[in-house]
Write a protein that holds these residues in place. Structure first.
Motif: not given
Length: 104
Positions: A26-42, A68-78
């Protein structure tokens, strides 16, 4: 949890052993990376995932604009996917919300 695995625990100096992880959590915390690091275009989402087996894992979260934005508690799979862009692409763990089929 550590990838790659350590041979000896850094806190208790005992030999470590590999364990199997389901990749479900489950998602504990999520952040939107608006300024991606080198090697990421988006921009992309990343966050902490609490795995069912107990460890907390930091990784990219696949997210389509219409989800929509990822939320705390949402179920995820790797899943293992290629992340990054150009020659900097690598295979890495990425978490998808359960039921989503969006690619990074």
């Amino acid at each position: 949890m550590r990838i790659p695995q350590r041979a000896v625990c850094c806190n208790h100096t005992v030999k470590t052993e590999p364990i199997s992880l389901s990749g479900a959590g489950k998602i504990y915390e999520a952040v939107h990376i608006f300024l991606p690091p080198k090697g990421f275009d988006e921009p992309f989402w990343a966050g902490f995932i609490d795995l069912e087996e107990g460890p907390r894992f930091f990784a990219q979260i696949a997210c389509a604009p219409d989800e929509g934005d990822p939320q705390h508690g949402e179920e995820v799979e790797m899943v293992i996917e290629s992340i990054g862009s150009g020659e900097g692409q690598v295979l890495a763990p990425v978490f998808r919300r359960v039921g989503s089929h969006v690619a990074v």
